[in-house]
Design a protein around this motif. Structure first.
Motif, PDB file in Angstrom:
ATOM      1  N   ALA A 127      38.897  26.780   4.859  1.00  0.00           N
ATOM      2  CA  ALA A 127      39.477  27.098   6.160  1.00  0.00           C
ATOM      3  C   ALA A 127      39.170  28.531   6.557  1.00  0.00           C
ATOM      4  N   SER A 128      39.155  29.440   5.585  1.00  0.00           N
ATOM      5  CA  SER A 128      38.874  30.842   5.899  1.00  0.00           C
ATOM      6  C   SER A 128      37.465  31.024   6.445  1.00  0.00           C
ATOM      7  N   VAL A 129      36.518  30.210   5.991  1.00  0.00           N
ATOM      8  CA  VAL A 129      35.149  30.283   6.514  1.00  0.00           C
ATOM      9  C   VAL A 129      35.133  29.958   8.005  1.00  0.00           C
ATOM     10  N   PHE A 130      35.841  28.903   8.400  1.00  0.00           N
ATOM     11  CA  PHE A 130      35.838  28.506   9.804  1.00  0.00           C
ATOM     12  C   PHE A 130      36.677  29.453  10.662  1.00  0.00           C
ATOM     13  N   LEU A 131      37.715  30.029  10.067  1.00  0.00           N
ATOM     14  CA  LEU A 131      38.447  31.078  10.765  1.00  0.00           C
ATOM     15  C   LEU A 131      37.526  32.270  11.018  1.00  0.00           C
ATOM     16  N   GLY A 132      36.675  32.590  10.039  1.00  0.00           N
ATOM     17  CA  GLY A 132      35.728  33.687  10.212  1.00  0.00           C
ATOM     18  C   GLY A 132      34.726  33.427  11.315  1.00  0.00           C
ATOM     19  N   ILE A 133      34.266  32.169  11.437  1.00  0.00           N
ATOM     20  CA  ILE A 133      33.355  31.813  12.536  1.00  0.00           C
ATOM     21  C   ILE A 133      34.046  32.050  13.874  1.00  0.00           C
ATOM     22  N   ALA A 134      35.295  31.606  13.990  1.00  0.00           N
ATOM     23  CA  ALA A 134      36.031  31.765  15.243  1.00  0.00           C
ATOM     24  C   ALA A 134      36.271  33.237  15.568  1.00  0.00           C
ATOM     25  N   ARG A 135      36.617  34.012  14.562  1.00  0.00           N
ATOM     26  CA  ARG A 135      36.858  35.440  14.794  1.00  0.00           C
ATOM     27  C   ARG A 135      35.565  36.130  15.237  1.00  0.00           C
ATOM     28  N   GLY A 136      34.461  35.766  14.607  1.00  0.00           N
ATOM     29  CA  GLY A 136      33.183  36.333  15.014  1.00  0.00           C
ATOM     30  C   GLY A 136      32.816  35.960  16.440  1.00  0.00           C
ATOM     31  N   ALA A 137      33.141  34.715  16.845  1.00  0.00           N
ATOM     32  CA  ALA A 137      32.870  34.270  18.219  1.00  0.00           C
ATOM     33  C   ALA A 137      33.698  35.057  19.220  1.00  0.00           C
ATOM     34  N   LEU A 138      34.979  35.268  18.909  1.00  0.00           N
ATOM     35  CA  LEU A 138      35.839  36.046  19.801  1.00  0.00           C
ATOM     36  C   LEU A 138      35.337  37.479  19.930  1.00  0.00           C
ATOM     37  N   ASP A 139      35.061  38.118  18.806  1.00  0.00           N
ATOM     38  CA  ASP A 139      34.592  39.510  18.844  1.00  0.00           C
ATOM     39  C   ASP A 139      33.289  39.628  19.623  1.00  0.00           C
ATOM     40  N   GLY A 140      32.385  38.667  19.399  1.00  0.00           N
ATOM     41  CA  GLY A 140      31.086  38.717  20.064  1.00  0.00           C
ATOM     42  C   GLY A 140      31.187  38.512  21.555  1.00  0.00           C
ATOM     43  N   VAL A 141      31.982  37.542  21.985  1.00  0.00           N
ATOM     44  CA  VAL A 141      32.060  37.247  23.416  1.00  0.00           C
ATOM     45  C   VAL A 141      32.807  38.355  24.158  1.00  0.00           C
ATOM     46  N   VAL A 142      33.816  38.955  23.535  1.00  0.00           N
ATOM     47  CA  VAL A 142      34.519  40.085  24.154  1.00  0.00           C
ATOM     48  C   VAL A 142      33.577  41.271  24.318  1.00  0.00           C
ATOM     49  N   ARG A 143      32.831  41.552  23.282  1.00  0.00           N
ATOM     50  CA  ARG A 143      31.874  42.674  23.340  1.00  0.00           C
ATOM     51  C   ARG A 143      30.847  42.460  24.450  1.00  0.00           C
ATOM     52  N   GLU A 144      30.378  41.217  24.583  1.00  0.00           N
ATOM     53  CA  GLU A 144      29.347  40.949  25.589  1.00  0.00           C
ATOM     54  C   GLU A 144      29.905  41.010  27.012  1.00  0.00           C
ATOM     55  N   GLN A 145      31.112  40.510  27.217  1.00  0.00           N
ATOM     56  CA  GLN A 145      31.675  40.518  28.580  1.00  0.00           C
ATOM     57  C   GLN A 145      32.016  41.941  29.036  1.00  0.00           C
ATOM     58  N   ARG A 146      32.323  42.806  28.099  1.00  0.00           N
ATOM     59  CA  ARG A 146      32.621  44.189  28.470  1.00  0.00           C
ATOM     60  C   ARG A 146      31.394  44.917  29.038  1.00  0.00           C
ATOM     61  N   GLY A 147      30.225  44.452  28.643  1.00  0.00           N
ATOM     62  CA  GLY A 147      29.020  45.125  29.127  1.00  0.00           C
ATOM     63  C   GLY A 147      28.182  44.297  30.077  1.00  0.00           C
ATOM     64  N   ARG A 148      28.732  43.197  30.550  1.00  0.00           N
ATOM     65  CA  ARG A 148      27.976  42.252  31.376  1.00  0.00           C
ATOM     66  C   ARG A 148      28.427  42.350  32.835  1.00  0.00           C
ATOM     67  N   THR A 149      27.482  42.595  33.731  1.00  0.00           N
ATOM     68  CA  THR A 149      27.786  42.731  35.154  1.00  0.00           C
ATOM     69  C   THR A 149      26.954  41.744  35.963  1.00  0.00           C
TER      70      THR A 149
END
Length: 399
Positions: A248-270
């Motif tokens: 379960a921790s592996v899949f939690l890690g995938i989800a956390r990585g997805a959240l961090d990545g999409v937040v980072r991208e939207q902050r710099g996307r215009t």
């Protein structure tokens, strides 16, 4: 096998979560290529062994890290955010040796030394065609011969096989009543007796080396049996928290990585029609908030299970413990899938493009929904157990 020298890093005082974070940086750089080519990340495993990561669950007295379940899960979650395939593949090894440690015995002690001092890696094989998640009913046959057994059967989803030095697998022998009796073995990877019938080629978790195997008169010595004959179902029930929490921790890690990545991208996307970043759109904000909420729920469920008094639960109700851990694993994996799905919606069509990290995360996180026992079976077990209805029908023997 990577032979470790006296100069190799000691594992007993290692911060494995920090080690996972450091390893994940390099793994993340190679993840897209291995996913695209469907190749096994052998170089990642060499780093895992050389760093002592693969010895984290070996008891300290044998030169390992002796870590508890929470540190294992935190480390695996961190590793998965960098390369889910590597984390998933090594999970059979790190949780497998923890389960074996719960049984103990001479075979376990040999495994400890091989892992901590010789760099050996375990791959596990319990899935079989037509068996599904009913791992305590293997169809692989164990025929007694002088000095041990000959194993014949087929195994699927043998995750991490390309890196393996030791094979942790199940079979059934015939007991004194003529009935099948499940047994486990931990055998050195042989030059004969095991044939790869199908190399792993799948939509998700493409770099895990989860090959299908044919066992053809594979010799397993008597002292390579894990635990007592017939103890395999109890081993699954007693050690399931190591398995389901770490997966379960592996899949939690995938989800956390997805959240961090999409937040980072939207902050710099215009977008051209906006004078601000996409992060200012209410729809994006709502979905990100929902992602954080579901991620928090998944984390809470996982680490509540991690911190439970497992010894007490097992002593009181081994089957109930197995069911509770299965419910948790399915809940976390479902929430992780929902988080990544929301991330895809936030990112939009570019997330579907080949090479985008979210596309890989979306394909990989689906595997969590498919790791047995499936959600329907788990729900049936949990409902029956809560209502006091027998979970399994009483066996009826003829004769």
């Amino acid at each position: 096998m990577t032979v470790l020298t006296d100069a190799a890093p000691r594992t007993t005082d290692t911060d494995y979560v920090a080690l996972a974070a450091e390893l994940a940086k390099g793994f993340a750089e190679r993840a897209a290529e291995h996913d695209r080519e469907g190749t096994f990340p052998s170089e990642n495993f060499r780093e895992l062994v050389a760093s002592g990561y693969t010895a984290m669950t070996v008891p300290r007295e044998y030169g390992g890290g002796g870590v508890g379940l929470e540190e294992l899960c935190r480390a695996q979650e961190t590793l998965a955010a960098g390369c889910a395939n590597t984390a998933f593949a090594v999970n059979m090894h790190v949780h497998g040796i923890a389960m074996i440690a719960g049984i103990g015995g001479p075979g376990a002690e040999r495994a400890y030394r091989a892992i901590a001092h010789e760099g050996s890696v375990i791959a596990g094989g319990f899935s079989e065609p037509g068996v599904g998640g009913n791992w305590w009913h293997p169809t692989t046959k164990a025929e007694p011969v002088e000095g041990g057994y000959l194993l014949n059967g087929r195994k699927g989803f043998f995750t991490g096989f390309p890196a393996a030095d030791l094979l942790f697998l199940s079979a059934a022998r015939t007991d004194d009543r003529g009935l099948p009796e499940p047994v486990g073995f931990l055998v050195p990877k042989p030059e004969r007796g095991v044939t790869v019938t199908s190399e792993w080629d799948a939509a998700g978790m493409r770099a895990t080396g989860s090959h299908s195997l044919l066992l053809d008169d594979l010799f397993a010595a008597s002292d390579e049996m894990v635990g007592e004959p017939g103890a395999l179902p109890l081993m699954f029930m007693q050690g399931v928290h190591w398995a389901w929490c770490s997966f379960a921790s592996v899949f939690l890690g995938i989800a956390r990585g997805a959240l961090d990545g999409v937040v980072r991208e939207q902050r710099g996307r215009t977008l051209h029609v906006l004078d601000r970043t996409v992060a200012h759109l209410p729809g994006v904000q709502f979905r990100v908030a929902e992602m954080k909420t579901r991620l928090a729920a998944a984390e809470a469920h996982l680490y509540q299970a991690v911190r439970a008094d497992h010894d007490r639960e097992i002593a009181a109700d081994p089957l109930g413990h197995y069911i509770e851990m299965s419910v948790m694993k399915n809940s976390v994996c479902r929430l992780a899938h929902e988080v990544v799905t929301l991330a895809m919606q936030v990112q939009g069509g570019s997330a579907l493009l080949s090479g985008h990290p979210l596309q890989r995360a979306y394909r990989d996180v689906v595997a969590g929904l498919l790791v047995p026992p499936n959600s329907d079976v788990t729900a049936e077990w949990a409902g029956k157990h809560a209502l006091g209805v027998p979970v399994f029908a009483e066996p009826r023997w003829e004769g």
